[in-house]
Write an enzyme that holds these catalytic residues in place. Structure first.
Site, PDB file in Angstrom:
ATOM      1  CG  MET A  19      -0.950  -6.019  -6.389  1.00 28.10           C
ATOM      2  SD  MET A  19      -1.086  -5.397  -4.690  1.00 28.10           S
ATOM      3  CE  MET A  19      -1.390  -6.927  -3.799  1.00 28.10           C
ATOM      4  CD  GLU A  61      -8.202  -8.421  -1.184  1.00 29.89           C
ATOM      5  OE1 GLU A  61      -7.215  -7.832  -1.666  1.00 29.89           O
ATOM      6  OE2 GLU A  61      -8.185  -8.964  -0.068  1.00 29.89           O
ATOM      7  CD  GLU A  74      -7.456 -12.091   2.184  1.00 30.40           C
ATOM      8  OE1 GLU A  74      -7.000 -11.002   1.774  1.00 30.40           O
ATOM      9  OE2 GLU A  74      -7.675 -12.326   3.385  1.00 30.40           O
ATOM     10  CG  ASP A 126       1.871  -1.149   3.364  1.00 34.24           C
ATOM     11  OD1 ASP A 126       1.210  -0.860   4.384  1.00 34.24           O
ATOM     12  OD2 ASP A 126       1.447  -1.906   2.470  1.00 34.24           O
ATOM     13  CG  ASP A 130      -4.802 -11.032  -1.540  1.00 32.34           C
ATOM     14  OD1 ASP A 130      -5.336 -10.066  -0.968  1.00 32.34           O
ATOM     15  OD2 ASP A 130      -3.869 -10.911  -2.364  1.00 32.34           O
ATOM     16  CG  ASP A 180      -5.786 -11.644   6.885  1.00 34.19           C
ATOM     17  OD1 ASP A 180      -5.773 -10.434   7.171  1.00 34.19           O
ATOM     18  OD2 ASP A 180      -6.529 -12.124   6.027  1.00 34.19           O
ATOM     19  CG  HIS A 228     -11.421 -11.491   2.151  1.00 37.82           C
ATOM     20  ND1 HIS A 228     -10.905 -10.393   1.490  1.00 37.82           N
ATOM     21  CD2 HIS A 228     -10.747 -11.567   3.327  1.00 37.82           C
ATOM     22  CE1 HIS A 228      -9.969  -9.850   2.242  1.00 37.82           C
ATOM     23  NE2 HIS A 228      -9.855 -10.534   3.360  1.00 37.82           N
ATOM     24  CG  ASP A 276      -3.556  -9.930   2.317  1.00 35.70           C
ATOM     25  OD1 ASP A 276      -4.665  -9.420   2.090  1.00 35.70           O
ATOM     26  OD2 ASP A 276      -2.775  -9.489   3.179  1.00 35.70           O
ATOM     27  CG  HIS A 312      -1.674  -1.101   1.561  1.00 33.03           C
ATOM     28  ND1 HIS A 312      -1.213  -2.239   2.191  1.00 33.03           N
ATOM     29  CD2 HIS A 312      -2.975  -1.317   1.304  1.00 33.03           C
ATOM     30  CE1 HIS A 312      -2.199  -3.099   2.319  1.00 33.03           C
ATOM     31  NE2 HIS A 312      -3.276  -2.582   1.800  1.00 33.03           N
ATOM     32  CG  ASP A 343      -9.686 -11.342   7.034  1.00 29.90           C
ATOM     33  OD1 ASP A 343      -9.074 -10.318   6.692  1.00 29.90           O
ATOM     34  OD2 ASP A 343      -9.530 -12.436   6.478  1.00 29.90           O
ATOM     35  CE  LYS A 381     -12.199  -8.898   5.828  1.00 29.40           C
ATOM     36  NZ  LYS A 381     -11.155  -8.189   6.622  1.00 29.40           N
TER      37      LYS A 381
HETATM   38  C1  DIG Z   1      -7.262  -7.102   2.690  1.00 32.75           C
HETATM   39  O1  DIG Z   1      -7.154  -8.482   2.623  1.00 32.75           O
HETATM   40  C2  DIG Z   1      -6.535  -6.398   1.593  1.00 32.75           C
HETATM   41  C3  DIG Z   1      -5.420  -5.557   2.075  1.00 32.75           C
HETATM   42  O2  DIG Z   1      -4.534  -6.398   2.774  1.00 32.75           O
HETATM   43  C4  DIG Z   1      -4.830  -5.104   0.780  1.00 32.75           C
HETATM   44  O3  DIG Z   1      -5.434  -3.896   0.427  1.00 32.75           O
HETATM   45  C5  DIG Z   1      -5.238  -6.148  -0.218  1.00 32.75           C
HETATM   46  C6  DIG Z   1      -4.055  -6.528  -1.033  1.00 32.75           C
HETATM   47  O4  DIG Z   1      -3.878  -7.882  -1.131  1.00 32.75           O
HETATM   48  N1  DIG Z   1      -5.854  -7.196   0.618  1.00 32.75           N
HETATM   49 MN    MN Z   2      -8.070 -10.994   4.831  1.00 35.63          MN
HETATM   50 MN    MN Z   3      -6.233  -9.416   0.778  1.00 42.10          MN
HETATM   51 MN    MN Z   4      -5.842  -8.864   5.497  1.00 44.84          MN
END
Ligand code: DIG
Ligand code: MN
Ligand code: MN
Ligand code: MN
Length: 387
Positions: A87, A180, A216, A56, A244, A256, A219, A286, A53, A254, A182
């Protein structure tokens, strides 16, 4: 073996191995190394790329001079380590200004600020060589549906994406956008919650050809869906631009988790899909280490993500080569020349006549044996390493 190669295209977000272990009920438990050190360490572990990001790397509100200094040091680390940046994405969720959304905020000044921040972040991504730009709308949602008309919210999201698509085109960045989904968290409900919803939305955009999805694992799993099926649909549509990978226990926030940490079987079918169909995009983890992890364990997390993928990849090859499993699949998928011909020929008056003349006995068809217990047991035994 199971040693990651650059050709595996494994990537990590800077925020993953930089996660300090805070959660909504407790502060940080570890001090992450700098972004430059993360690049070098991930490269040593065999990662191909890192993602980021904007914030970051470049702190929110940094001056142009500070930004340029940080970016040049980071580019040096990429050169020194051979790690690439496939990315990039924008942080449109941390700063309080985005508390009620970014692109879908009710305040046009916030929407404009989000748009401008994304333009600058796309420039940063392009400068680092990113060809995929991810949009995760973590704050694009509601807790109070009286506050925002859901139709208007989608129009605002489209407005921003169409502007940004044309911006990237005007700059000849050669970028593809990956949306993406969620279903919730941090918002009570997030708009465009699943892969399917996103795929439908993409078809309404001004430049749908340059927009795909970044599914992801966690998600669609927390939405109670079969992630393998979701990714199969995106892949079949040519819209799987990024992915992801992580672990997740259904029915929880979530998490992760490290890739493969929870549901080996669904991760197996996901890896088998990606390998069978030769997905050649980045394999992005991710995810982040547990709050219980000390700094050294964070690198065990990163190694585990890559090793788990490679182990499941070998299991997929083993599945495809297993004589007993393959014999069963042949039996189950036995064709019928006359029916196959009609099914694949599309509509015509001749084919309709052929369809009506097929000899189809539903009572007999209903008795066809389906040894799925045996097939699933063989799959289980293969995964558990007893075949
Ligand atoms: C959430 O899973 C999002 C953030 O971590 C980021 O913006 C995106 C990139 O993989 N996944
Ligand atoms: Mn996530
Ligand atoms: Mn993600
Ligand atoms: Mn995340």
């Amino acid at each position: 073996n199971f040693v990651p190669q650059k050709s595996d295209k494994f990537t990590f977000g800077l925020w993953t191995v930089g996660n300090p272990g805070a959660d909504p009920f407790g502060g940080p438990v570890r001090t992450p190394v700098t972004p430059v050190e993360r690049v070098h360490k991930l490269g040593e572990l065999g990662a191909w790329g890192v993602n980021l990001h904007d914030n970051d790397l470049v702190p929110f509100g940094a001056s142009a001079q500070q930004r340029d200094k940080i970016v040049s040091e980071f580019k040096q680390a990429l050169t020194d380590s051979g790690v690439v940046v496939p990315m990039a994405t924008t942080n449109l969720f941390s700063h309080p200004v985005f508390k009620d959304g970014a692109f879908t905020s009710n305040d046009p000044k916030v929407r404009a600020f989000a748009l401008r921040k994304t333009v600058e972040s796309i420039d940063l991504g392009a400068e680092l060589g990113a060809k995929i730009y991810v949009f995760w709308g973590g704050r694009e949602g509601t807790e109070v549906d009286a506050s925002k008309d859901a139709v208007t919210a989608l129009k605002r999201f489209r407005e921003a994406l169409d502007f940004l698509s044309e911006y990237a085109i005007s700059q000849n960045y050669g970028m593809k956008f990956a949306l993406e989904p969620k279903p919730n968290e941090p918002r009570g409900d997030i708009y465009l919650p699943t892969v399917g919803a996103m795929l439908g939305f993409i078809s309404t955009l001004a430049h749908p050809e340059m927009v795909g999805v970044n599914p992801e694992y966690a998600h669609d799993t927390i939405a109670g869906l079969n992630f393998y099926h979701a990714v199969a649909q995106a892949l079949e549509m040519g819209k799987l631009f990024h992915i992801d990978l992580n672990g997740q226990k259904p029915g929880r926030f979530d998490q992760d988790l490290r890739f493969g940490q929870e549901d080996y079987k669904s991760n197996f079918f996901l890896v088998k899909l990606l390998e069978d169909y030769k997905y050649d995009g980045p394999k992005h983890f991710d995810a982040h280490a547990l709050r219980t992890s000390d700094p050294a364990d964070v690198w065990e997390f990163a190694k585990g993500c890559m090793r788990s993928y490679l182990i499941l990849k070998e299991k997929a090859q083993q599945f495809n080569a297993d004589p007993e499993i393959q014999a069963l699949l042949q039996e189950i998928n036995a064709g019928d020349a006359a029916s196959d011909a009609v099914l694949s020929a599309g509509f015509s008056t001749e084919n309709l006549a052929a369809l009506k003349s097929l000899d189809l006995d539903p009572e007999a068809l209903a008795l066809k044996p389906l040894p799925y217990e045996k097939l699933d047991q063989l799959t289980f035994e293969l995964l558990l390493g007893v075949r």
